[in-house]
Design a protein around this motif. Structure first.
Motif, short mmCIF file in Angstrom:
data_model
loop_
_atom_site.label_atom_id
_atom_site.label_comp_id
_atom_site.label_asym_id
_atom_site.label_seq_id
_atom_site.Cartn_x
_atom_site.Cartn_y
_atom_site.Cartn_z
N GLY A 114 0.80 -1.22 0.00
CA GLY A 114 0.00 0.00 0.00
C GLY A 114 0.83 1.26 0.00
O GLY A 114 0.40 2.30 -0.50
N ASP A 117 4.87 2.58 -4.74
CA ASP A 117 4.44 3.50 -5.81
C ASP A 117 3.75 2.79 -6.96
O ASP A 117 2.82 3.33 -7.57
CB ASP A 117 5.65 4.27 -6.33
CG ASP A 117 6.30 5.12 -5.25
OD1 ASP A 117 5.78 6.20 -4.97
OD2 ASP A 117 7.32 4.68 -4.68
N HIS A 142 -3.21 1.40 4.75
CA HIS A 142 -2.58 1.01 3.49
C HIS A 142 -3.54 0.29 2.56
O HIS A 142 -3.48 0.45 1.35
CB HIS A 142 -1.34 0.17 3.80
CG HIS A 142 -0.49 0.79 4.86
ND1 HIS A 142 -0.64 0.47 6.20
CD2 HIS A 142 0.47 1.73 4.80
CE1 HIS A 142 0.22 1.18 6.91
NE2 HIS A 142 0.89 1.96 6.08
N SER A 144 -6.61 1.02 2.37
CA SER A 144 -7.47 2.07 1.81
C SER A 144 -6.81 2.77 0.63
O SER A 144 -7.47 3.51 -0.10
CB SER A 144 -7.83 3.10 2.89
OG SER A 144 -6.70 3.83 3.31
N ARG A 145 -5.50 2.54 0.44
CA ARG A 145 -4.81 3.08 -0.74
C ARG A 145 -4.94 2.13 -1.94
O ARG A 145 -4.53 2.48 -3.04
CB ARG A 145 -3.34 3.32 -0.41
CG ARG A 145 -3.13 4.38 0.66
CD ARG A 145 -1.71 4.38 1.22
NE ARG A 145 -0.71 4.80 0.25
CZ ARG A 145 -0.41 6.08 -0.03
NH1 ARG A 145 -1.06 7.06 0.61
NH2 ARG A 145 0.52 6.39 -0.90
N LEU A 146 -5.50 0.95 -1.68
CA LEU A 146 -5.61 -0.07 -2.74
C LEU A 146 -7.03 -0.25 -3.25
O LEU A 146 -7.23 -0.60 -4.42
CB LEU A 146 -5.09 -1.42 -2.22
CG LEU A 146 -3.64 -1.46 -1.73
CD1 LEU A 146 -3.33 -2.83 -1.16
CD2 LEU A 146 -2.67 -1.10 -2.84
N VAL A 147 -8.02 -0.06 -2.37
CA VAL A 147 -9.41 -0.28 -2.75
C VAL A 147 -10.27 0.87 -2.22
O VAL A 147 -9.87 1.58 -1.30
CB VAL A 147 -9.94 -1.62 -2.20
CG1 VAL A 147 -9.15 -2.80 -2.75
CG2 VAL A 147 -9.92 -1.64 -0.67
N LEU A 167 -8.01 -5.54 -7.95
CA LEU A 167 -7.17 -4.35 -7.73
C LEU A 167 -6.75 -3.72 -9.05
O LEU A 167 -6.61 -2.49 -9.13
CB LEU A 167 -5.95 -4.71 -6.88
CG LEU A 167 -6.14 -4.49 -5.37
CD1 LEU A 167 -7.26 -5.35 -4.82
CD2 LEU A 167 -4.84 -4.75 -4.61
N HIS A 168 -6.57 -4.54 -10.06
CA HIS A 168 -6.27 -3.99 -11.39
C HIS A 168 -7.47 -3.18 -11.89
O HIS A 168 -7.31 -2.11 -12.50
CB HIS A 168 -5.95 -5.13 -12.36
CG HIS A 168 -5.58 -4.67 -13.74
ND1 HIS A 168 -6.48 -4.67 -14.78
CD2 HIS A 168 -4.41 -4.19 -14.23
CE1 HIS A 168 -5.88 -4.22 -15.87
NE2 HIS A 168 -4.63 -3.91 -15.56
N SER A 172 -5.17 0.17 -8.79
CA SER A 172 -4.06 0.15 -7.84
C SER A 172 -2.97 -0.85 -8.24
O SER A 172 -1.81 -0.67 -7.88
CB SER A 172 -4.56 -0.16 -6.43
OG SER A 172 -5.44 -1.25 -6.42
N VAL A 173 -3.34 -1.89 -8.98
CA VAL A 173 -2.35 -2.80 -9.57
C VAL A 173 -2.18 -2.42 -11.03
O VAL A 173 -3.16 -2.33 -11.77
CB VAL A 173 -2.79 -4.27 -9.43
CG1 VAL A 173 -1.98 -5.17 -10.36
CG2 VAL A 173 -2.65 -4.73 -7.99
N ASP A 212 -0.02 14.03 -1.07
CA ASP A 212 -0.90 12.99 -0.55
C ASP A 212 -1.91 13.59 0.43
O ASP A 212 -1.55 14.44 1.26
CB ASP A 212 -0.09 11.91 0.17
CG ASP A 212 0.01 10.63 -0.66
OD1 ASP A 212 -0.77 10.48 -1.62
OD2 ASP A 212 0.86 9.79 -0.34
#
Length: 254
Positions: A114, A117, A142, A144-147, A167-168, A172-173, A212
């Motif tokens: 998370g 970069d 962290h 929450s930075r992905l989903v 995630l893609h 985020s991916v 951020d």
């Protein structure tokens, strides 16, 4: 076994986590991981860091057995401080950090990913926080930075996982590839970054961190306070004991 760092090619530093079989990292391992990422970033020749792992999955979080073996709360304190250092080292690294994720990415692994970069994942990669099933909290910052927020809450409360493909979909991916192509895919992106002017890349990393919306250090530290509270109350020990009993019962059935 442990944390290894090497130069892959001009401008690219590779840091590898290797704690078989599942990469449950002991307390000192988290500090070593932080040291290696910081050392890579301090090298003026480095333009990008690739964080990868050997073994069945990318990361299974902290070594819970280490915490259970040692009396008192010092092992828990060390693990929490180690995670804080490692997550912070990824986020504060002066150059971009690319994480190459295979298999399971759980607990502390979410903190690393998370805060990175760029994320490249294998087709079998899954991401989640089993913390509530282990009597702990943390790394929702962290996740929450992905989903999106509501999915993060659902994953956190249910201790469920999200797939690399999900995630893609959320962006985020960056890429999802077959496991055997994971390292090559991560290095392909790293080489693209390494070809840029290092002065610009380092300035860009500072600029992006500066805009951020969330202070990840403060937010994660806030979460850790509830983990300490649960442990001091005895709730965490009870939950971990039930978890161990359930595992033992499952093994007997098999």
């Amino acid at each position: 076994m442990g944390i290894k760092r090497h130069s892959e090619s001009a401008g690219i530093a590779v840091v590898t986590v290797d704690y078989p079989p599942v990469n449950a990292i002991p307390s000192d391992g988290w500090f070593t991981l932080a040291d290696e990422i910081r050392a890579a970033g301090r090298d003026p020749q480095t333009r990008v860091v690739v964080l990868r792992a050997e073994n069945r999955g990318f990361n299974a979080g902290v070594d819970i057995k280490e915490i259970q073996r040692k009396p008192g709360h010092q092992a828990l304190i060390d693990a929490n401080h180690g995670c804080f250092e490692a997550f912070g080292a990824v986020y504060d690294c002066p150059v971009p950090v690319i994480t190459a994720v295979q298999g399971f990415c759980l607990g502390g692994g979410i903190g690393l990913v998370g805060n990175s970069d760029i994320i490249i994942a294998s087709e079998d990669a899954t991401f989640g926080l089993p913390e509530v099933d282990r009597g702990a909290l943390g790394a929702a910052t962290h996740l929450s930075r992905l989903v999106p927020q509501h999915l993060m809450r659902a994953l956190f409360f249910t201790a469920s996982t999200a797939t690399a493909q999900q995630l893609h979909h959320f962006g985020s991916v960056l890429k999802v590839v077959p496991r055997e192509e994971l390292d090559a895919a991560a290095l392909e992106v790293a080489k693209d970054i390494a070809a840029k002017d290092g002065r610009v890349i380092r300035a860009a990393k500072r600029a992006l961190n500066g805009i951020d919306l969330q202070d990840v250090h403060r937010s994660y530290r806030f979460e850790q306070g509830f983990t300490f509270e649960l442990n001091l109350s005895g709730a965490s020990d009870e939950i971990r004991e039930r978890f161990d009993d359930d595992l033992a019962a499952q093994k007997d059935k098999n």
